[in-house]
Design a protein around this motif. Structure first.
Motif, PDB file in Angstrom:
ATOM      1  N   TRP A  28      -6.343   4.755  -2.010  1.00  9.63           N
ATOM      2  CA  TRP A  28      -6.335   6.200  -1.744  1.00  9.63           C
ATOM      3  C   TRP A  28      -6.503   6.467  -0.260  1.00  9.63           C
ATOM      4  CZ3 TRP A  28      -9.818   9.536   0.509  1.00  9.63           C
ATOM      5  CH2 TRP A  28      -9.510  10.901   0.393  1.00  9.63           C
ATOM      6  N   ASN A  31      -3.096   5.559   1.374  1.00  4.83           N
ATOM      7  CA  ASN A  31      -1.975   6.388   0.939  1.00  4.83           C
ATOM      8  C   ASN A  31      -2.186   7.870   1.193  1.00  4.83           C
ATOM      9  OD1 ASN A  31       0.120   4.686  -0.406  1.00  4.83           O
ATOM     10  ND2 ASN A  31      -1.665   4.012  -1.579  1.00  4.83           N
ATOM     11  N   ASP A  32      -3.395   8.350   0.992  1.00  4.16           N
ATOM     12  CA  ASP A  32      -3.636   9.787   1.066  1.00  4.16           C
ATOM     13  C   ASP A  32      -4.373  10.204   2.331  1.00  4.16           C
ATOM     14  OD1 ASP A  32      -3.183  11.238  -1.919  1.00  4.16           O
ATOM     15  OD2 ASP A  32      -3.265   9.066  -1.868  1.00  4.16           O
ATOM     16  N   LEU A  33      -5.499   9.587   2.553  1.00  3.17           N
ATOM     17  CA  LEU A  33      -6.294   9.995   3.724  1.00  3.17           C
ATOM     18  C   LEU A  33      -5.514   9.744   5.009  1.00  3.17           C
ATOM     19  CD1 LEU A  33      -9.121  11.107   4.421  1.00  3.17           C
ATOM     20  CD2 LEU A  33      -9.902   8.767   4.681  1.00  3.17           C
ATOM     21  N   LEU A  34      -4.863   8.588   5.073  1.00  4.88           N
ATOM     22  CA  LEU A  34      -4.152   8.244   6.318  1.00  4.88           C
ATOM     23  C   LEU A  34      -2.677   8.601   6.288  1.00  4.88           C
ATOM     24  CD1 LEU A  34      -5.696   4.778   7.131  1.00  4.88           C
ATOM     25  CD2 LEU A  34      -6.354   7.010   7.959  1.00  4.88           C
ATOM     26  N   SER A  35      -2.229   9.274   5.245  1.00  2.00           N
ATOM     27  CA  SER A  35      -0.791   9.486   5.104  1.00  2.00           C
ATOM     28  C   SER A  35      -0.210  10.247   6.295  1.00  2.00           C
ATOM     29  CB  SER A  35      -0.487  10.234   3.814  1.00  2.00           C
ATOM     30  OG  SER A  35      -0.976  11.537   3.893  1.00  2.00           O
ATOM     31  N   VAL A 160     -14.459   8.288  -4.027  1.00  4.81           N
ATOM     32  CA  VAL A 160     -13.151   8.377  -4.688  1.00  4.81           C
ATOM     33  C   VAL A 160     -13.297   7.925  -6.131  1.00  4.81           C
ATOM     34  CG1 VAL A 160     -10.740   7.643  -4.610  1.00  4.81           C
ATOM     35  CG2 VAL A 160     -12.066   7.793  -2.485  1.00  4.81           C
TER      36      VAL A 160
END
Lengths: 166, 166
Positions: A28, A31-35, A160
């Motif tokens: 996560w 993929n999400d926090l650093l997207s 998370v």
């Protein structure tokens, strides 16, 4: 340095262990926090905390020999486990490397305390960890690492939770 | 839609209240969390939860009249407080608007429960809240909203602690 854009380094500490929850938290984070953060200079610090070695203080010679074997065997098990966790983590972050810098750290001791100390020492800006979702009794016995960290770390903490269907 | 890059919308729910800690959490969210998301389509959902109205079920007529005044007065106080919190929040996010979309939501009830329900209903991807850092007794009496949310929300939760020197 004139004319250069200096991008502040961000250090994200991700606490990993044998659980699927911690691997999901790492995934996560990537993929999400650093997207899509093409501009930032981010280092992900992977921290695995081995349990503390057992203490044997009042053993006679025979027990010591036995205990010596047992300790060596537990230490090997502990090293193997650390290696296995970091290998699993490598699979998760392989696709993001080298765009995201990753540093691996292995600590030893009570996980929640080691994590809080590591946040300070490694200068982490954010701490990310999985939520184990233990039941009431297990939580009461083990305590919750995330509850402890919420109270003790100074940087923002991301907990998370792994969705049921993943 | 051919040829267009569709950027998934991210919805970040920030729970705000009268505390400096929650305003710091909002500021951290805009300055730090969103700086990792320069290209994304992000909506910040500001949620303020008013305490539930008091329940008067067994009052005689005289008491009812008095209670009616008291309730009206408390409701006005509650509305004023909501307005004041949202105004403070506006000061914090003014510089980021309209780059970041902001939607304001006001709920009523037990804050921790309303926040968890709002995460689901509003389709939040991340929940951000401040850490109040209450002492032991206040925490034991009031319970911890962040502890409750860690256990009950399905999305990642960020708990932001306000540094002592801010």
């Amino acid at each position: 340095m004139e004319g250069e854009t200096i991008v502040k380094e961000r250090r994200i500490l991700v606490a990993v262990d044998e659980s699927e929850e911690s691997m999901y938290a790492l995934s996560w984070c990537l993929n999400d926090l650093l997207s899509l953060h093409t501009n930032t200079n981010t280092t992900v610090l992977l921290l695995y905390v081995k349990p503390p070695p057992p203490a044997y203080s009042s053993l006679d010679a025979t027990e010591y020999i036995f205990a010596g074997d047992a300790i060596a065997s537990m230490e090997k098990y502990s090293r193997d486990l650390a290696h296995s966790v970091m290998s699993r983590a490598e699979e998760v972050y392989r696709d993001f490397h080298p765009r995201v810098k990753v540093e691996k750290k292995v600590g030893s001791g009570d996980a929640k305390e080691v994590i809080c100390v590591a946040v300070e020492k490694l200068g982490a800006d954010i701490l990310v960890m999985g939520s184990h979702d233990y039941g009431f009794f297990k939580r009461a016995l083990l305590g919750s690492v995330s509850d402890y960290c919420t109270k003790h770390v100074k940087c923002p903490l991301v907990v998370v939770k792994r969705p049921k269907n993943v």
